[in-house]
Write a protein that holds these residues in place. Structure first.
Motif, PDB file in Angstrom:
ATOM      1  N   SER A  24       0.796  -1.223   0.000  1.00 45.21           N
ATOM      2  CA  SER A  24       0.000   0.000   0.000  1.00 45.21           C
ATOM      3  C   SER A  24       0.820   1.261   0.000  1.00 45.21           C
ATOM      4  O   SER A  24       0.266   2.340   0.008  1.00 45.21           O
ATOM      5  N   CYS A  25       2.156   1.168  -0.025  1.00 42.87           N
ATOM      6  CA  CYS A  25       2.993   2.355   0.041  1.00 42.87           C
ATOM      7  C   CYS A  25       3.823   2.481  -1.222  1.00 42.87           C
ATOM      8  O   CYS A  25       4.080   1.512  -1.915  1.00 42.87           O
ATOM      9  N   THR A  26       4.239   3.703  -1.481  1.00 40.40           N
ATOM     10  CA  THR A  26       4.986   3.992  -2.704  1.00 40.40           C
ATOM     11  C   THR A  26       6.474   3.856  -2.474  1.00 40.40           C
ATOM     12  O   THR A  26       7.004   4.396  -1.520  1.00 40.40           O
ATOM     13  N   ALA A  27       7.145   3.149  -3.340  1.00 43.97           N
ATOM     14  CA  ALA A  27       8.588   2.999  -3.194  1.00 43.97           C
ATOM     15  C   ALA A  27       9.287   4.286  -3.579  1.00 43.97           C
ATOM     16  O   ALA A  27       8.853   5.009  -4.458  1.00 43.97           O
ATOM     17  N   ALA A  28      10.426   4.538  -2.910  1.00 37.05           N
ATOM     18  CA  ALA A  28      11.262   5.679  -3.276  1.00 37.05           C
ATOM     19  C   ALA A  28      12.253   5.200  -4.319  1.00 37.05           C
ATOM     20  O   ALA A  28      13.147   4.409  -4.011  1.00 37.05           O
ATOM     21  N   PRO A  29      12.141   5.607  -5.578  1.00 41.71           N
ATOM     22  CA  PRO A  29      12.933   5.022  -6.660  1.00 41.71           C
ATOM     23  C   PRO A  29      14.423   5.067  -6.397  1.00 41.71           C
ATOM     24  O   PRO A  29      15.131   4.102  -6.685  1.00 41.71           O
ATOM     25  N   ALA A  30      14.930   6.156  -5.855  1.00 43.95           N
ATOM     26  CA  ALA A  30      16.378   6.278  -5.680  1.00 43.95           C
ATOM     27  C   ALA A  30      16.920   5.334  -4.634  1.00 43.95           C
ATOM     28  O   ALA A  30      18.118   5.087  -4.563  1.00 43.95           O
ATOM     29  N   ALA A  31      16.034   4.786  -3.794  1.00 41.37           N
ATOM     30  CA  ALA A  31      16.520   3.966  -2.686  1.00 41.37           C
ATOM     31  C   ALA A  31      16.320   2.481  -2.922  1.00 41.37           C
ATOM     32  O   ALA A  31      16.621   1.674  -2.061  1.00 41.37           O
ATOM     33  N   GLN A  32      15.792   2.072  -4.081  1.00 38.81           N
ATOM     34  CA  GLN A  32      15.545   0.655  -4.319  1.00 38.81           C
ATOM     35  C   GLN A  32      16.860  -0.086  -4.548  1.00 38.81           C
ATOM     36  O   GLN A  32      17.831   0.444  -5.059  1.00 38.81           O
ATOM     37  N   SER A  33      16.843  -1.336  -4.127  1.00 42.62           N
ATOM     38  CA  SER A  33      18.030  -2.170  -4.285  1.00 42.62           C
ATOM     39  C   SER A  33      17.598  -3.550  -4.733  1.00 42.62           C
ATOM     40  O   SER A  33      16.602  -4.074  -4.272  1.00 42.62           O
ATOM     41  N   ALA A  34      18.379  -4.129  -5.643  1.00 39.32           N
ATOM     42  CA  ALA A  34      18.028  -5.457  -6.142  1.00 39.32           C
ATOM     43  C   ALA A  34      18.242  -6.518  -5.081  1.00 39.32           C
ATOM     44  O   ALA A  34      17.674  -7.598  -5.156  1.00 39.32           O
ATOM     45  N   SER A  35      19.075  -6.248  -4.085  1.00 36.02           N
ATOM     46  CA  SER A  35      19.408  -7.286  -3.115  1.00 36.02           C
ATOM     47  C   SER A  35      18.752  -7.091  -1.766  1.00 36.02           C
ATOM     48  O   SER A  35      18.870  -7.941  -0.902  1.00 36.02           O
ATOM     49  N   GLY A  36      18.064  -5.977  -1.543  1.00 37.45           N
ATOM     50  CA  GLY A  36      17.477  -5.727  -0.232  1.00 37.45           C
ATOM     51  C   GLY A  36      16.055  -5.237  -0.353  1.00 37.45           C
ATOM     52  O   GLY A  36      15.526  -5.037  -1.449  1.00 37.45           O
ATOM     53  N   PRO A  37      15.359  -5.063   0.794  1.00 34.86           N
ATOM     54  CA  PRO A  37      13.977  -4.599   0.769  1.00 34.86           C
ATOM     55  C   PRO A  37      13.904  -3.176   0.239  1.00 34.86           C
ATOM     56  O   PRO A  37      14.802  -2.373   0.441  1.00 34.86           O
ATOM     57  N   ARG A  38      12.847  -2.869  -0.475  1.00 37.56           N
ATOM     58  CA  ARG A  38      12.719  -1.537  -1.040  1.00 37.56           C
ATOM     59  C   ARG A  38      12.394  -0.528   0.061  1.00 37.56           C
ATOM     60  O   ARG A  38      11.668  -0.814   0.994  1.00 37.56           O
ATOM     61  N   ALA A  39      12.929   0.652  -0.094  1.00 37.92           N
ATOM     62  CA  ALA A  39      12.614   1.723   0.837  1.00 37.92           C
ATOM     63  C   ALA A  39      11.273   2.322   0.463  1.00 37.92           C
ATOM     64  O   ALA A  39      10.840   2.255  -0.681  1.00 37.92           O
ATOM     65  N   VAL A  40      10.591   2.919   1.420  1.00 33.25           N
ATOM     66  CA  VAL A  40       9.287   3.503   1.168  1.00 33.25           C
ATOM     67  C   VAL A  40       9.243   4.888   1.777  1.00 33.25           C
ATOM     68  O   VAL A  40      10.031   5.223   2.652  1.00 33.25           O
ATOM     69  N   THR A  41       8.328   5.691   1.291  1.00 31.35           N
ATOM     70  CA  THR A  41       8.120   7.009   1.859  1.00 31.35           C
ATOM     71  C   THR A  41       6.739   7.067   2.475  1.00 31.35           C
ATOM     72  O   THR A  41       5.778   6.529   1.921  1.00 31.35           O
ATOM     73  N   VAL A  42       6.636   7.691   3.624  1.00 27.82           N
ATOM     74  CA  VAL A  42       5.360   7.919   4.275  1.00 27.82           C
ATOM     75  C   VAL A  42       5.193   9.424   4.394  1.00 27.82           C
ATOM     76  O   VAL A  42       6.015  10.096   5.009  1.00 27.82           O
ATOM     77  N   THR A  43       4.169   9.954   3.774  1.00 27.86           N
ATOM     78  CA  THR A  43       3.978  11.399   3.753  1.00 27.86           C
ATOM     79  C   THR A  43       3.713  11.921   5.154  1.00 27.86           C
ATOM     80  O   THR A  43       2.797  11.438   5.837  1.00 27.86           O
ATOM     81  N   PRO A  44       4.481  12.882   5.612  1.00 25.52           N
ATOM     82  CA  PRO A  44       4.254  13.418   6.954  1.00 25.52           C
ATOM     83  C   PRO A  44       2.974  14.249   7.012  1.00 25.52           C
ATOM     84  O   PRO A  44       2.491  14.748   5.983  1.00 25.52           O
ATOM     85  N   ALA A  45       2.447  14.400   8.215  1.00 25.78           N
ATOM     86  CA  ALA A  45       1.269  15.244   8.385  1.00 25.78           C
ATOM     87  C   ALA A  45       1.631  16.699   8.133  1.00 25.78           C
ATOM     88  O   ALA A  45       2.759  17.122   8.348  1.00 25.78           O
ATOM     89  N   ARG A  46       0.664  17.453   7.677  1.00 25.94           N
ATOM     90  CA  ARG A  46       0.885  18.859   7.371  1.00 25.94           C
ATOM     91  C   ARG A  46       0.430  19.725   8.545  1.00 25.94           C
ATOM     92  O   ARG A  46      -0.141  19.248   9.528  1.00 25.94           O
ATOM     93  N   LEU A  47       0.679  21.025   8.410  1.00 22.49           N
ATOM     94  CA  LEU A  47       0.197  22.006   9.370  1.00 22.49           C
ATOM     95  C   LEU A  47      -0.684  23.010   8.640  1.00 22.49           C
ATOM     96  O   LEU A  47      -0.404  23.379   7.498  1.00 22.49           O
ATOM     97  N   GLY A  48      -1.745  23.444   9.294  1.00 24.78           N
ATOM     98  CA  GLY A  48      -2.604  24.477   8.748  1.00 24.78           C
ATOM     99  C   GLY A  48      -2.727  25.616   9.737  1.00 24.78           C
ATOM    100  O   GLY A  48      -2.405  25.465  10.924  1.00 24.78           O
ATOM    101  N   ASP A  49      -3.185  26.763   9.261  1.00 23.50           N
ATOM    102  CA  ASP A  49      -3.331  27.915  10.146  1.00 23.50           C
ATOM    103  C   ASP A  49      -4.686  28.597  10.014  1.00 23.50           C
ATOM    104  O   ASP A  49      -4.882  29.712  10.494  1.00 23.50           O
ATOM    105  N   ILE A  50      -5.648  27.941   9.361  1.00 24.79           N
ATOM    106  CA  ILE A  50      -6.972  28.534   9.172  1.00 24.79           C
ATOM    107  C   ILE A  50      -7.842  28.236  10.400  1.00 24.79           C
ATOM    108  O   ILE A  50      -8.066  27.076  10.755  1.00 24.79           O
ATOM    109  N   LEU A  51      -8.324  29.292  11.025  1.00 28.94           N
ATOM    110  CA  LEU A  51      -9.176  29.140  12.204  1.00 28.94           C
ATOM    111  C   LEU A  51     -10.614  28.822  11.792  1.00 28.94           C
ATOM    112  O   LEU A  51     -11.055  29.197  10.692  1.00 28.94           O
TER     113      LEU A  51
END
Length: 293
Positions: A24-51
């Protein structure tokens, strides 16, 4: 916040979480390796300022989404306290002892299911660090430190006293839903829903205890994905419960706001709170921000 006897997740649950996270997660292309588990990115939560258009929703939340404003308000007041104390210390030429940084803390009575589904059961947005000039090298005397900490508490109290009493009464009202028959019936659906994901848990407390155990034993590289998948399962199973509780809370708040004993406090929230927050932002250089999915 959640405590219950620890039990083990079933092998099926562990396998499900690992498989679901991997698919269910997107691989980070630059971090993939043929011999090891693929790295993934998890989008961090954002901040808002609208009251919110009505400040009542920030102080007296009725939904998990509204509670993001409440979390931001709590962090803001804590940071105003820290900023006022630090300013006092700089004026006197010393540095205060380090204090714990403020963090967005969610409310168990008002689960923010959209946020939890995206970021997991314990993760939140990162609170912006307070900006400050160069700190003096020397430490303050015990009396000096006490005086500056007291100044910080006074600054925070000038804001918190505007809403803390009525907010405490509101949260007491919200907890009354624990005994509501419709809520009780909805909560009774949780064990079967958790079981569909291979997780044996009797209720919310049990689920969080199991999730905590899994997160403590998981490999560090797997934590973000398993955290998110646990959040997705929890959110999926809790949506029928919140479908019952959110309308009930909205009705409770309508009655709460109409009660004559709350009229003065509600009027003050709507007329003086936001100007006071904006003035504190300007005076102490603290941003008023809120976690967002």
């Amino acid at each position: 916040m959640f405590r219950s006897p620890r039990r083990a997740l079933t092998a099926a649950a562990l396998a499900l979480l690992t498989t679901a996270a991997a698919t269910s997660c997107t691989a980070a292309p630059a971090a993939q390796s043929a011999s090891g588990p693929r790295a993934v990115t998890v989008t961090p939560a954002r901040l808002g300022d609208i009251l919110p258009a009505d400040p009542v929703r920030m102080v007296l939340p009725a939904t998990g989404a509204e509670s993001r404003w409440t979390q931001g308000l709590d962090v803001f007041v804590r940071q105003v306290e820290q900023a006022a104390a630090a300013s006092c210390a700089r004026e006197r030429g010393f540095t205060l002892p380090a204090s714990d940084p403020a963090a967005f803390i969610r409310f168990s009575e008002l689960p923010d299911l959209d946020f939890i589904a995206r970021h997991g059961t314990s993760e939140s947005a990162t609170v912006p660090a307070l900006s400050a000039g160069p700190a003096p090298a020397r430490s303050g005397t015990a009396a000096g430190v006490r005086a500056c900490l007291a100044r910080g508490k006074t600054a925070a109290g000038a804001l918190r006293d505007r809403y803390a009493d009525v907010q405490g009464q509101w949260f007491g009202t919200v907890t009354s839903l624990r005994r509501d028959p419709a809520t009780v019936r909805a909560l009774h659906t949780l064990p079967d829903c958790f079981a569909r994901y291979g997780i044996e848990a009797r209720d919310e407390l049990d689920y969080f205890a199991l999730a905590d155990q899994l997160m403590q034993t998981a490999d560090a590289s797997e934590l973000p994905l398993k955290e998110r998948e646990l959040g997705r399962i929890y959110a999926a199973c809790m949506r029928p419960v919140e479908a019952v509780r959110e309308p009930a809370r909205a009705k409770l708040r309508t009655r709460f706001l109409a009660a004559p004993e709350h009229a003065d406090a509600v009027h003050a929230l709507r007329t003086t709170l936001v100007p006071a927050l904006r003035a504190a932002e300007k005076r102490y250089g603290v941003p008023l921000v809120f976690p967002e999915p």
